[in-house]
Design an enzyme around this catalytic site. Sequence first.
Site, short mmCIF file in Angstrom:
data_model
loop_
_atom_site.label_atom_id
_atom_site.label_comp_id
_atom_site.label_asym_id
_atom_site.label_seq_id
_atom_site.Cartn_x
_atom_site.Cartn_y
_atom_site.Cartn_z
N ALA A 59 -47.32 1.49 6.48
CA ALA A 59 -48.60 1.82 7.11
C ALA A 59 -48.59 3.29 7.52
CB ALA A 59 -48.81 0.92 8.33
N GLU A 60 -49.18 4.13 6.67
CA GLU A 60 -49.05 5.58 6.84
C GLU A 60 -49.76 6.13 8.09
OE1 GLU A 60 -49.50 4.05 3.99
OE2 GLU A 60 -47.71 4.63 2.87
N GLN A 82 -44.07 8.49 1.75
CA GLN A 82 -43.27 8.23 0.55
C GLN A 82 -43.75 9.01 -0.68
OE1 GLN A 82 -42.70 3.96 -0.69
NE2 GLN A 82 -40.69 4.44 0.18
N PHE A 83 -45.06 9.02 -0.90
CA PHE A 83 -45.67 9.79 -1.98
C PHE A 83 -46.97 10.40 -1.46
CE2 PHE A 83 -43.07 6.75 -4.30
CZ PHE A 83 -42.63 7.44 -5.42
N ASP A 85 -49.70 10.59 -2.74
CA ASP A 85 -50.86 9.78 -3.09
C ASP A 85 -51.25 8.79 -1.98
OD1 ASP A 85 -50.57 10.26 -6.37
OD2 ASP A 85 -48.72 10.32 -5.22
N PHE A 86 -50.38 8.60 -1.04
CA PHE A 86 -50.64 7.62 0.02
C PHE A 86 -50.85 8.29 1.38
CE2 PHE A 86 -47.27 5.73 -2.86
CZ PHE A 86 -48.21 5.33 -3.80
N HIS A 129 -49.28 8.58 -8.57
CA HIS A 129 -47.96 9.08 -8.23
C HIS A 129 -47.80 10.52 -8.67
CE1 HIS A 129 -46.91 4.83 -7.56
NE2 HIS A 129 -45.93 5.28 -6.81
#
Lengths: 327, 344
Positions: A59-60, A82-83, A85-86, A129
């Site tokens: 949960a960003e 983590q990436f 894109d998120f 990604h």
Amino acid sequence: MTVKSVIEAVREAMREEMVADSRVMTLGEDVGARGGVFLATQGFVEEFGERRVIDTPLAEASIAGIALGLAFKGLRPIAEIQFSDFWWYAANQIIGEAARVCYGSNGVLPAPMVVRIPYGGGVRGGLFHSQNIESYLYNTPGLKVIAPSNPYDAKGLLKAAIRDNNPVVCLEHKKTYRGVRGEVPDGEYTLPIGVADVKREGADVTVISYGLALHYCLAAAEMMEDEGVSVEVLDLRTLRPLDKEGILASVRKTAKALIVHEANTTGGVGAEVSAIIGEEAFEDLDAPIMRLCGPDVPTMPFASTLEDAYMLNADKIRDALQKLAAY
Amino acid sequence: MFQTGEGASLGTEAMPLHRSLGLTDEAMLGLYAKMTLTRALDDRLWALNRQGKAPLVASCQGVEAASLGVGLAAKEDGDCFLFPYYRDMALKLVFGITPMELVIGHLGKEGDSFNGGRQFLLQGASTDRPMIQTSNVVGSNLCQSVGYAIGCKILGEKTVTLVSFGDGGSSQGECHEAMNFAGVHKAPVVFVCYNNRLAISVPQEKQMAIKDLADRAAGYGFPGRVVDGTDLLEVYQNVKAAIERAREESGGPTFLEMKVERLRPHTSDDDDTRYRSAEDLEASKGRDPLVKLRSYLTNIGVLTTSQEERIRGEAREEVNRATEEAEKAEPPDPSTLMRHVYSP
Ligand SMILES: Cc1ncc(C[n+]2csc(CCOP(=O)(O)OP(=O)(O)O)c2C)c(N)n1
């Protein structure tokens, strides 16, 4: 000096700061036992324990929001998204909140936090990604954004970011993690945020870039050397605040500027660099400012032909440099 | 109107509830005076808006008992940190923020101790008050408060963090994330949700399919309670218990749903006749927390008519003084515009 990869430099920077300052800690998805999906925090939970190395729920928004709350309490959190894109889920806390806190409290409340974000393409990651997110970050007052291209810069800048009293986003190009190696001093050092670096001296054309693309620029400069054109390569290293003086000094010397980045052309960092040059070095220029940036599609696609069509490489940059040199 | 949780009783005549909770008659009169002051200040701010002096006012009428009770329990505890929201004027007064600061905060004048005239409604942070209210982005304070609470735990401190927000805020994804994270870490935090059944104009039944928000806490692994937020003592009792639980080794978060009322439009910019029936508003007024406290204290003979008059008079005077002083303050100098974008 020891030769290291970017990911090793990133890990070393965090580890050294965590050893030196018990307020420094890290949180993110899989940063514990897994050591992060790119192994940036390998060995950390064993060394520093679960209180300072927090495996978070997926949960960003909360990763960024919890980090901000920790910073309010006087800790110095390093959040890992983590990436890239998120990261959008975390935008509210990073841009909406953290970047405005110092100003909104009239200087009373600093927000010393680092958000590390692996980003970028050329890794067959497809639309989700591969994203370049810097355009959405670098125009935010109150935020600092660093985007190192090599291990030396990554370590020095990340250490400076951890010690900075402001929210700093550290953009780490995934393809440089293991693809780029370089010498890193064995002793302690930091690098100032907001200072660009001439990676190659030249006299005829300046190419301005950062991150992975910087390496393609260096390769292209090499090719141009064979053609008798001397290319200066300027690594921005920090996207906010931009090093105006560094940019202007190089462009005044060569009188020609090409800006290269993987992110979309429109509204990208190149647009701002171009405006700076146009406003302040117009009379020093011998050619129009040129940009070679990502095409305006949502992100680079998955299929190799499409990804290659999007991605930069040394040949594309050489072609642009030839045009500019001949102008 | 609804079922309440623990301890809603008003006590007996022989042993009124407040005394059994350790609150003296004098303390109760002091609290009544605070609530009266809050109401008088709120009325004045609304008037200042209508005079074109305060650009925006979010009235706290209807939430005073809840906010005051949270403030009281936290202040008495002595080791609490707060992430309040825009209707928490009563809580701020309990924590020593002066009426003059509150008026200044609404006028955007120099000397605003929380933001130097950069935000409205006393958002920001001050050097010496244990509270942070970064913004009015609804729901943004939740994750921050949990981070703060976890930070206290990491540092081995005993501080308990309290965060308040509305029923509207409870719909944010960040509310879920904050509660989930807090549950996992048994964070020393108290979630205080003021449910006035309205997010501007959107009624509760269009915001959620449940009756009691407190039910959600079970899904995060900690207790949730429904509290009559118009009853100061019930609020106080529940917040106190939640603070204690937060601090216990095996304790952690509690979710307190305060059933409150909204006696005014959403803000001074709102026209609630567009969406609220006169009957609904009347029903809300029937649960006015100030009236409730007054009748409690009058019925048990702690508040007399002359005391009531004195308290009201003092509140009026204090508000007048605060307004006069605040109006004399200068607006911030335009040259301060570029300051504090970054911290040194
Ligand atoms: C994220 C966000 N969305 C919308 C708004 C506009 N807005 C301000 S208050 C509000 C309603 C909030 O309702 P609730 O959380 O129940 O609190 P209440 O005002 O009823 O006390 C809205 C929609 C906002 N400030 N922030």
